[in-house]
Write a protein that holds these residues in place. Structure first.
Motif, PDB file in Angstrom:
ATOM      1  N   LYS A   1       3.186   2.199  -3.750  1.00 49.14           N
ATOM      2  CA  LYS A   1       3.070   3.597  -4.199  1.00 49.14           C
ATOM      3  C   LYS A   1       4.162   3.952  -5.207  1.00 49.14           C
ATOM      4  O   LYS A   1       3.923   4.735  -6.122  1.00 49.14           O
ATOM      5  CB  LYS A   1       3.116   4.547  -2.990  1.00 49.14           C
ATOM      6  N   CYS A   2       5.345   3.381  -5.035  1.00 51.61           N
ATOM      7  CA  CYS A   2       6.411   3.602  -6.035  1.00 51.61           C
ATOM      8  C   CYS A   2       6.022   2.951  -7.364  1.00 51.61           C
ATOM      9  O   CYS A   2       6.321   3.485  -8.432  1.00 51.61           O
ATOM     10  CB  CYS A   2       7.741   3.026  -5.563  1.00 51.61           C
ATOM     11  N   MET A   3       5.336   1.811  -7.281  1.00 47.85           N
ATOM     12  CA  MET A   3       4.973   1.083  -8.500  1.00 47.85           C
ATOM     13  C   MET A   3       3.875   1.769  -9.294  1.00 47.85           C
ATOM     14  O   MET A   3       3.725   1.530 -10.491  1.00 47.85           O
ATOM     15  CB  MET A   3       4.564  -0.364  -8.157  1.00 47.85           C
ATOM     16  N   VAL A   4       3.071   2.613  -8.628  1.00 48.01           N
ATOM     17  CA  VAL A   4       2.004   3.322  -9.351  1.00 48.01           C
ATOM     18  C   VAL A   4       2.337   4.806  -9.529  1.00 48.01           C
ATOM     19  O   VAL A   4       1.486   5.603  -9.884  1.00 48.01           O
ATOM     20  CB  VAL A   4       0.616   3.152  -8.672  1.00 48.01           C
ATOM     21  N   ARG A   5       3.582   5.164  -9.242  1.00 49.52           N
ATOM     22  CA  ARG A   5       4.106   6.514  -9.438  1.00 49.52           C
ATOM     23  C   ARG A   5       3.501   7.561  -8.500  1.00 49.52           C
ATOM     24  O   ARG A   5       3.560   8.750  -8.771  1.00 49.52           O
ATOM     25  CB  ARG A   5       3.928   6.945 -10.910  1.00 49.52           C
ATOM     26  N   LEU A   6       2.915   7.107  -7.384  1.00 47.83           N
ATOM     27  CA  LEU A   6       2.466   8.086  -6.387  1.00 47.83           C
ATOM     28  C   LEU A   6       3.678   8.606  -5.632  1.00 47.83           C
ATOM     29  O   LEU A   6       3.662   9.711  -5.103  1.00 47.83           O
ATOM     30  CB  LEU A   6       1.486   7.439  -5.401  1.00 47.83           C
ATOM     31  N   LEU A   7       4.725   7.787  -5.564  1.00 48.02           N
ATOM     32  CA  LEU A   7       5.993   8.207  -4.965  1.00 48.02           C
ATOM     33  C   LEU A   7       7.087   8.004  -5.997  1.00 48.02           C
ATOM     34  O   LEU A   7       7.026   7.055  -6.787  1.00 48.02           O
ATOM     35  CB  LEU A   7       6.305   7.369  -3.722  1.00 48.02           C
ATOM     36  N   LYS A   8       8.065   8.890  -5.960  1.00 46.86           N
ATOM     37  CA  LYS A   8       9.165   8.789  -6.909  1.00 46.86           C
ATOM     38  C   LYS A   8      10.400   8.268  -6.177  1.00 46.86           C
ATOM     39  O   LYS A   8      10.906   8.930  -5.269  1.00 46.86           O
ATOM     40  CB  LYS A   8       9.433  10.185  -7.489  1.00 46.86           C
TER      41      LYS A   8
ATOM     42  N   LEU B   1      -2.928   0.770 -14.840  1.00 45.31           N
ATOM     43  CA  LEU B   1      -2.792   0.359 -13.442  1.00 45.31           C
ATOM     44  C   LEU B   1      -4.069   0.590 -12.653  1.00 45.31           C
ATOM     45  O   LEU B   1      -4.589   1.703 -12.625  1.00 45.31           O
ATOM     46  CB  LEU B   1      -1.662   1.161 -12.781  1.00 45.31           C
ATOM     47  N   GLY B   2      -4.557  -0.443 -11.993  1.00 40.29           N
ATOM     48  CA  GLY B   2      -5.703  -0.303 -11.092  1.00 40.29           C
ATOM     49  C   GLY B   2      -5.204  -0.466  -9.673  1.00 40.29           C
ATOM     50  O   GLY B   2      -4.813  -1.550  -9.272  1.00 40.29           O
ATOM     51  N   TYR B   3      -5.179   0.628  -8.926  1.00 37.13           N
ATOM     52  CA  TYR B   3      -4.577   0.621  -7.587  1.00 37.13           C
ATOM     53  C   TYR B   3      -5.654   0.818  -6.530  1.00 37.13           C
ATOM     54  O   TYR B   3      -6.451   1.747  -6.612  1.00 37.13           O
ATOM     55  CB  TYR B   3      -3.541   1.746  -7.533  1.00 37.13           C
ATOM     56  N   VAL B   4      -5.688  -0.072  -5.550  1.00 37.52           N
ATOM     57  CA  VAL B   4      -6.606   0.084  -4.417  1.00 37.52           C
ATOM     58  C   VAL B   4      -5.762   0.330  -3.170  1.00 37.52           C
ATOM     59  O   VAL B   4      -5.086  -0.574  -2.690  1.00 37.52           O
ATOM     60  CB  VAL B   4      -7.490  -1.168  -4.212  1.00 37.52           C
ATOM     61  N   PRO B   5      -5.742   1.570  -2.664  1.00 37.80           N
ATOM     62  CA  PRO B   5      -4.890   1.881  -1.520  1.00 37.80           C
ATOM     63  C   PRO B   5      -5.366   1.203  -0.235  1.00 37.80           C
ATOM     64  O   PRO B   5      -6.493   0.711  -0.157  1.00 37.80           O
ATOM     65  CB  PRO B   5      -4.988   3.402  -1.403  1.00 37.80           C
TER      66      PRO B   5
END
Ligand SMILES: Nc1ncnc2c1ncn2[C@@H]1O[C@H](COP(=O)(O)OP(=O)(O)OP(=O)(O)O)[C@@H](O)[C@H]1O
Ligand SMILES: [Mg+2]
Length: 260
Positions: free
Chosen positions: A46-53, A78-82
């Motif tokens: 999440k830090c890597m996709v900027r969902l968390l700072k 970025l393609g992120y699959v949570p």
């Protein structure tokens, strides 16, 4: 594109989770992140996709700080699959995979979007499910739909959080073979969180093993998946064997208390 994490620290409500994490993933590489439940793997993604700072440290995309990147450009790259994709609305498979094209769709869905989406669904063997509502699929079918959505997006960097946790062995191998192919033939960059150490070993260039928010070991699968590391990080005894197909770790039994 490459992605680099430099000295990232992250806390939830001043409870430290990630401590000074650094890793670089070069273009065309597959890096698997492994480690016990609660080690901080999903938090790191999440830090890597900027969902968390992160409270400290920096994440670079080709040397550019993601904190300064425009959201549209970031979404395209970025393609992120949570890990948890359960909380979804009742759209169909086709609509969901098509949403992967969103960064590319300006006014309406075009022929090219349908072409990409159809190709991806055929490739992953879910084309026959296209008109089915997502909430009527099995866990594994649904998981493939979210992998398909990321593939349809065609990002430079994929970040998958446990993409195979609900899949049978055949489908696990298929998804990891797809991941490997994306890296090798299309020079995409892939980061994947996975609990199956043998899948990680077989299909990754590098393994990163997290323990309590820090990187405990990183390197080639045979350097990371050692009996000592299995004891220190997971608190289990394990046997490690070499086969003509590569390095395998066989978990034997838990030792004492679970490692965090
Ligand atoms: N939103 C949140 N608020 C507070 N604490 C959180 C939050 N999300 C996660 N945590 C805590 O942060 C720690 C790391 O969680 P994270 O989800 O990154 O672990 P993980 O390595 O992905 O684990 P798993 O293998 O179970 O998915 C855990 O102790 C978790 O309880
Ligand atoms: Mg997780």
């Amino acid at each position: 594109m490459n992605i680099a994490v430099h000295n990232v620290c992250f806390s939830y409500n001043s409870h430290p989770i990630l401590q000074d994490v650094s890793l670089t993933v070069q273009q065309g590489q597959v890096v698997s992140i492994v480690g016990p439940n609660g080690a901080g793997k999903s938090t790191l993604l999440k830090c890597m996709v900027r969902l968390l700072k992160p409270q400290a440290g920096i994440v670079h995309l080709d040397g550019e700080d993601i904190a300064r990147k425009n959201s549209r450009k970031l979404a395209k790259a970025l393609g992120y699959v949570p890990q948890n994709t359960n909380d979804v609305f009742s759209s169909t498979v086709l609509e969901t995979v098509l949403m992967g094209r969103k960064p590319h769709v300006i006014w309406e869905v075009g022929d090219e979007d349908f072409r990409v989406v159809t190709q991806v669904m055929n490739f992953l063997g879910i084309a026959h499910l296209a008109e089915r509502p997502l909430n009527q699929l099995s866990g594994g079918q649904k998981q493939k739909v979210f992998v398909a959505r990321a593939l349809a997006q065609q990002p430079a960097i994929f970040l998958f959080d446990e993409p195979t946790s609900n899949l049978d062995v055949r489908h696990q191998l298929e998804v990891f073979a797809t991941i490997k192919q994306l890296a090798e033939t299309e020079q995409r960059t892939v980061i994947v969180v996975v609990h199956d150490l043998n899948l990680a070993a077989r299909f990754s260039d590098t393994l990163v093993m997290l323990k309590q928010g820090s990187i405990y070991a990183a390197g080639k699968p045979e350097q990371v998946l050692t009996e000592d590391n299995m004891r220190e990080v997971y608190n289990i005894s394990a046997a490690v064997i070499e086969t003509k197909h590569g390095h395998y770790v066989i978990p034997i039994e838990p030792l004492g208390e679970p490692a965090g």
